[in-house]
Design a protein around this motif. Structure first.
Motif, mmCIF file in Angstrom:
data_model
loop_
_atom_site.group_PDB
_atom_site.id
_atom_site.type_symbol
_atom_site.label_atom_id
_atom_site.label_comp_id
_atom_site.label_asym_id
_atom_site.label_seq_id
_atom_site.Cartn_x
_atom_site.Cartn_y
_atom_site.Cartn_z
ATOM 1 N N ALA A 71 40.490 26.007 29.744
ATOM 2 C CA ALA A 71 41.784 26.305 29.137
ATOM 3 C C ALA A 71 42.143 27.773 29.308
ATOM 4 N N TRP A 72 41.131 28.657 29.186
ATOM 5 C CA TRP A 72 41.412 30.081 29.398
ATOM 6 C C TRP A 72 41.879 30.320 30.825
ATOM 7 N N ALA A 73 41.237 29.651 31.779
ATOM 8 C CA ALA A 73 41.616 29.833 33.182
ATOM 9 C C ALA A 73 43.035 29.333 33.422
ATOM 10 N N GLU A 74 43.372 28.205 32.776
ATOM 11 C CA GLU A 74 44.736 27.675 32.910
ATOM 12 C C GLU A 74 45.742 28.666 32.329
ATOM 13 N N LEU A 75 45.383 29.235 31.174
ATOM 14 C CA LEU A 75 46.280 30.208 30.537
ATOM 15 C C LEU A 75 46.488 31.409 31.452
ATOM 16 N N ALA A 76 45.411 31.858 32.085
ATOM 17 C CA ALA A 76 45.523 33.003 32.993
ATOM 18 C C ALA A 76 46.478 32.688 34.133
ATOM 19 N N ASP A 77 46.392 31.468 34.655
ATOM 20 C CA ASP A 77 47.276 31.079 35.753
ATOM 21 C C ASP A 77 48.727 31.025 35.301
ATOM 22 N N LEU A 78 48.951 30.485 34.097
ATOM 23 C CA LEU A 78 50.318 30.391 33.582
ATOM 24 C C LEU A 78 50.910 31.778 33.393
ATOM 25 N N TYR A 79 50.114 32.692 32.812
ATOM 26 C CA TYR A 79 50.603 34.056 32.617
ATOM 27 C C TYR A 79 50.893 34.718 33.957
ATOM 28 N N ALA A 80 50.003 34.512 34.916
ATOM 29 C CA ALA A 80 50.197 35.139 36.224
ATOM 30 C C ALA A 80 51.463 34.605 36.879
ATOM 31 N N PHE A 125 43.461 39.511 30.563
ATOM 32 C CA PHE A 125 42.712 39.281 29.328
ATOM 33 C C PHE A 125 42.118 37.876 29.309
ATOM 34 N N ALA A 126 42.939 36.888 29.700
ATOM 35 C CA ALA A 126 42.463 35.504 29.667
ATOM 36 C C ALA A 126 41.297 35.308 30.635
ATOM 37 N N LEU A 127 41.402 35.942 31.810
ATOM 38 C CA LEU A 127 40.315 35.789 32.786
ATOM 39 C C LEU A 127 39.044 36.476 32.305
ATOM 40 N N GLU A 128 39.222 37.589 31.582
ATOM 41 C CA GLU A 128 38.024 38.242 31.034
ATOM 42 C C GLU A 128 37.350 37.345 29.998
ATOM 43 N N GLU A 129 38.174 36.571 29.276
ATOM 44 C CA GLU A 129 37.592 35.613 28.334
ATOM 45 C C GLU A 129 36.781 34.545 29.076
ATOM 46 N N LEU A 135 35.243 34.979 31.807
ATOM 47 C CA LEU A 135 34.005 35.605 32.274
ATOM 48 C C LEU A 135 33.009 35.807 31.134
ATOM 49 N N LEU A 136 33.524 35.898 29.890
ATOM 50 C CA LEU A 136 32.595 35.978 28.766
ATOM 51 C C LEU A 136 31.828 34.669 28.630
ATOM 52 N N ILE A 137 32.508 33.553 28.961
ATOM 53 C CA ILE A 137 31.858 32.246 28.815
ATOM 54 C C ILE A 137 30.985 31.945 30.035
ATOM 55 N N THR A 138 31.493 32.227 31.221
ATOM 56 C CA THR A 138 30.718 31.964 32.444
ATOM 57 C C THR A 138 30.582 33.270 33.230
ATOM 58 N N PRO A 139 29.627 34.112 32.838
ATOM 59 C CA PRO A 139 29.561 35.444 33.455
ATOM 60 C C PRO A 139 29.130 35.449 34.919
ATOM 61 N N TYR A 140 28.577 34.350 35.428
ATOM 62 C CA TYR A 140 28.114 34.358 36.823
ATOM 63 C C TYR A 140 29.058 33.637 37.774
ATOM 64 N N ALA A 141 30.258 33.324 37.314
ATOM 65 C CA ALA A 141 31.203 32.606 38.175
ATOM 66 C C ALA A 141 31.803 33.578 39.176
ATOM 67 N N TRP A 142 31.293 33.510 40.419
ATOM 68 C CA TRP A 142 31.720 34.518 41.392
ATOM 69 C C TRP A 142 33.170 34.332 41.800
ATOM 70 N N ASN A 143 33.639 33.059 41.765
ATOM 71 C CA ASN A 143 35.043 32.884 42.159
ATOM 72 C C ASN A 143 35.989 33.426 41.097
ATOM 73 N N ARG A 174 38.873 36.090 41.467
ATOM 74 C CA ARG A 174 40.225 35.776 40.981
ATOM 75 C C ARG A 174 40.748 36.928 40.118
ATOM 76 N N LEU A 175 39.869 37.449 39.253
ATOM 77 C CA LEU A 175 40.269 38.566 38.398
ATOM 78 C C LEU A 175 40.620 39.779 39.253
ATOM 79 N N GLY A 176 39.826 39.984 40.304
ATOM 80 C CA GLY A 176 40.139 41.080 41.215
ATOM 81 C C GLY A 176 41.510 40.895 41.855
ATOM 82 N N GLU A 177 41.831 39.650 42.221
ATOM 83 C CA GLU A 177 43.134 39.382 42.840
ATOM 84 C C GLU A 177 44.277 39.653 41.870
#
Lengths: 150, 324
Positions: free
Chosen positions: B162-171, B181-185, B187-195, B199-202
């Motif tokens: 849901a956080w990832a979806e929110l990040a996409d909607l905001y973007a 902010f949403a993407l950082e959330e 990453l708090l849940i899945t800190p090793y997700a390289w994609n 995405r956050l970098g993009e």
């Protein structure tokens, strides 16, 4: 690779069976030969001699066990990387091809990038958009190409 | 091929989806339509497996995508016969089916009302909540979708999807700080997700080039995110691509005479020498990946074709710049 491990294991099992059979034969022969002497020999002497096997049978058993172990170790599949970046890199670089076994089938527990669901998000899937995109793809002739290939 | 039926098919390209849905009639025929809990054959083999139901679900999604509604309905009916109509996940699947077969907006509104009545009865129904948000987004009511998603995240803040979806909607609305902010959330849940790092970098890069204040800070942060994604995943094409873009942009920004004062934040931007070396590394890695992937070397076939083409194009524009 696999036929080497299989033949080595088979050879080891053959040795093991042979050793067991030799041990059985030896004890049977020994008991019959000692049975005739039992009237003269002491009872304790019989048990001590029948429990000892000739050295060559013991050696054959040990060699057989080691050969079987060697064969099984040779037959293990390639070890998975234990470093996160190596494992992740393998997924990205090799895709499904890196996780196929000898029979050419993709491993059952292969999921690709496990975090891809955070970008495809199956819970929020927009099915109408997907249908539209698929219809467009068919209209552009994507389906015809595929039919020709197959 | 059945292995890919065990995973959600949303990301698959259309030709694979078509292939999967073409298997549907044979697969539906080969499996029994009803599984009785007590049968003689259950003595020596498992009557049903979790894989079977996963297959049905994913097959249904593929069929809906390709327009094979008959097979999709059959899958749905079998799942309903097994799990009952008031199973939360099945309610969402049925809603999805109705969304897919809806012909006009009025029918979709009706589906939306149905979701609302279900949620009034039981507001903790997570799959239906998600479907409602997805439908709002599909109906182009993005603001409402964002509000609903924020409410949902208030009640279940550990839902990375849901956080990832929110990040996409905001973007999609151009609200980059919220998206970050949403993407950082996530990453708090899945800190090793390289994609997600990539995405956050993009998103940070997009925020930097959209001309908001503090673009250099965004770029520096973006470089760090791309570096982390590469650190987590060897030869990550997306990470190197982003790293090259961001370092090149920061370097051209630096060479201009109107140089900005150093940011006073704790994490200062890296100096030019480091940037140049990062840029060189990214270029070298990208060209290696493109070369080996185009040549079709063994062990390098996993990259997506479009990504490789994009990387090649980036390298070529770079080469043109240098030769000038």
């Amino acid at each position: 690779m696999t036929w080497i491990s299989k033949s080595v294991t088979g050879l080891g099992l053959l040795f093991l069976a042979h050793a067991c059979y030799s041990a059985y034969e030896h004890s049977a022969l020994h008991s019959t030969s000692t049975a005739s002497l039992s009237s003269t020999a002491a009872h304790t002497a019989i048990t001590s001699t029948s429990s000892s096997l000739p050295i060559d049978i013991s050696i054959e058993t040990l060699v057989a066990v080691f050969t079987v172990c060697l064969g099984l170790v040779l037959g293990t599949p390639e070890l998975r990387p234990i470093q996160w970046r190596v494992w992740a890199g393998q997924i990205e670089r090799e895709g499904e091809a890196g996780f196929t076994n000898i029979d050419g089938q993709v491993d059952k527990d292969y999921v690709g990038n496990p975090f891809r669901v955070l970008e495809s998000r199956p819970g929020f899937v927009d099915i109408r958009k997907q249908r539209k995109e698929f219809a467009e793809w068919v209209r552009e002739g994507g389906g015809i190409d595929e039919a020709k290939k197959s | 091929m059945t292995s890919s039926l065990l995973h959600p098919p949303a990301h698959l390209p259309p030709n694979v989806a078509l292939q999967l849905s073409q298997q549907a009639p044979t697969l539906l025929q080969s499996t029994p339509s009803a599984i009785s809990p007590y049968s003689l054959s259950s003595l020596w083999s498992a009557a049903e497996s979790a894989e079977l139901w996963m297959t049905y679900e994913n097959l249904m999604l593929s069929c809906l995508r390709t327009g094979d509604e008959q097979s999709a309905h059959q899958c749905l009916e079998r799942l309903t016969a097994r799990f009952g109509a008031d199973n939360e996940r099945l309610m969402a699947l049925r809603g999805l089916f109705q969304e897919a077969v809806a012909t006009d907006d009025a029918a979709l509104k009706q589906v939306l009302e149905e979701y609302d009545t279900i949620l009034k009865k039981d507001s903790s129904n997570i799959p239906i909540t998600k479907r409602r948000i997805a439908l709002l987004k599909s109906l182009k009511k993005t603001t409402e979708a964002i509000t609903a998603l924020n409410q949902f995240l208030d009640s279940s803040p550990s839902d990375a999807e849901a956080w990832a979806e929110l990040a996409d909607l905001y973007a999609s609305q151009g609200m980059y700080p919220q998206s970050i902010f949403a993407l950082e959330e996530v990453l708090l849940i899945t800190p090793y997700a390289w994609n997600i790092h990539a995405r956050l970098g993009e998103i940070l890069y997009m925020a930097a080039i959209s001309g908001e204040a503090g673009s250099e800070k965004y770029l520096a942060e973006s470089i760090r995110r791309f570096c982390r994604s590469i650190e987590l995943c060897d030869d990550y094409l997306r990470g190197y691509y982003g790293l090259k873009l961001t370092t090149a942009r920061l370097l051209t920004g630096r060479s201009q005479p109107s140089r900005q004062a150093k940011s006073d934040s704790a994490l200062a931007t890296p100096d030019s020498k480091t940037l140049e070396r990062l840029n060189e590394t990214a270029t070298a890695k990208l060209s290696e990946i493109v070369r080996r992937s185009v040549a079709g070397e063994a062990g390098w076939e996993g990259f997506t074709k479009s990504e490789v083409i994009a990387a090649k194009a980036l390298l070529e524009t770079d080469a043109v710049k240098i030769s000038r």
